[in-house]
Design an enzyme around this catalytic site. Structure first.
Site, PDB file in Angstrom:
ATOM      1  N   GLY A  62       0.842  -1.194   0.000  1.00 16.39           N
ATOM      2  CA  GLY A  62       0.000   0.000   0.000  1.00 16.39           C
ATOM      3  C   GLY A  62       0.870   1.233   0.000  1.00 16.39           C
ATOM      4  O   GLY A  62       1.728   1.411  -0.871  1.00 16.39           O
ATOM      5  N   GLU A 135       1.472   0.290  12.189  1.00 17.89           N
ATOM      6  CA  GLU A 135       0.601  -0.742  11.636  1.00 17.89           C
ATOM      7  C   GLU A 135      -0.237  -1.452  12.691  1.00 17.89           C
ATOM      8  O   GLU A 135      -1.441  -1.633  12.504  1.00 17.89           O
ATOM      9  CB  GLU A 135       1.443  -1.770  10.875  1.00 17.89           C
ATOM     10  CG  GLU A 135       2.318  -1.177   9.788  1.00 17.89           C
ATOM     11  CD  GLU A 135       1.515  -0.521   8.686  1.00 17.89           C
ATOM     12  OE1 GLU A 135       0.361  -0.929   8.459  1.00 17.89           O
ATOM     13  OE2 GLU A 135       2.037   0.415   8.062  1.00 17.89           O
TER      14      GLU A 135
END
Length: 285
Positions: A62, A135
């Protein structure tokens, strides 16, 4: 990989319970720390760490493809198996807000799937601490391990390249930001309507699509490219200038340099010299 999340509510990372994990990966998954007794491991070209400092590989699919945000030793394009990229994860801190969540990429299991992106070689603890915060703690992603296959092989590796274990961050239905599946038109409309502290949600998608076009031009990522086309059309219909949704150009990332250098070497014919001699005869057919 996830969007750049830094301000979402705290949530401890989830970790796999896999007794087959290599020793150095158990500590990485459970605590995001390198094992103190980590063995030297071969990297993608067969070289070992010369300073005995432990390292690992992290796969980005991403925003990490164009905005890693941490220091790394190498970056290599390639793919992982068994997953496909989908814009089913929400983002409320950088590409959206709690009132209007943006959509960012995650991975969905697919036995026949491939996901293309890039792997980063990380040495030392600082980058892992950053990724754990970005994350797991803030983004709601969890860690899994899988095999990464480099796009470019050298003469010293098999045709598809030597697979390397990588850490992957992904979100699923248990993530607090999960938005789930929707028709592409709805996803594209949501992306066009969302903006966060790090910029427009459309920038996230369009820069990821540009990474694929520039560095993996032969790969067809249908989900990503359909959304790219729909978002561009939506921006045009709403008379939103493309320049108004794109932030500053990110720094260029040099990838695959050492593997390309290996390809410039002259082929090694030692293999053919070891082949047994064979006598040929003509056949009347």
């Amino acid at each position: 990989m996830s969007a750049d999340n830094f301000d979402a509510p705290l949530q401890p990372p989830q970790s796999p319970n896999d007794e087959t994990l290599p020793r150095q990966f158990k500590d990485l998954f459970l605590n995001c720390h390198f094992s103190a007794e980590s063995d030297e491991e071969n990297d993608l070209t067969g070289a070992t760490a010369t300073n005995n400092e432990p390292f690992c590989w992290v796969f980005g699919y991403g925003s990490l493809c164009w905005n890693p945000g941490f220091e790394y030793e190498r970056s290599i394009t390639g793919y992982i198996k068994g997953f496909v990229r989908r814009f089913w994860q929400g983002n409320v801190t950088h590409r959206g807000t709690p009132e209007k969540p943006g959509r960012v990429a995650t991975l969905v299991e697919d036995n026949e799937g491939l996901c293309w992106g890039c792997a980063y070689k990380i040495t030392g603890q600082a980058a892992l601490d950053y990724l754990k915060q970005r994350e797991c703690t803030l983004g709601g992603y969890r860690t899994v391990k899988t095999k990464f296959y480099p796009r470019i092989s050298s003469y010293e590796t098999p045709f598809i390249g030597k697979a390397e274990e990588v850490i992957v961050y992904l979100a699923d239905v248990h993530s607090r930001h999960w938005l789930g599946e929707d028709v592409p038109e709805h996803i594209a409309r949501q992306i066009v309507e969302c903006r966060g502290p790090s910029g427009h949600n459309a920038e996230y998608l369009l820069r990821l699509a540009q990474f694929m076009h520039d560095e993996l031009p032969d790969v067809d990522d249908e989900h990503l490219f359909v959304l790219e086309s729909l978002v561009l059309n939506e921006l045009q219909q709403r008379k939103i200038p493309l320049g108004s949704v794109m932030g500053a150009n990110p720094a260029q990332i040099r990838r695959d340099d050492d593997l390309r250098e290996n390809l410039k070497r002259s082929p090694n014919f030692q293999f053919t010299s070891r082949m047994p001699e064979r006598k040929l005869r003509c056949l009347n057919i």
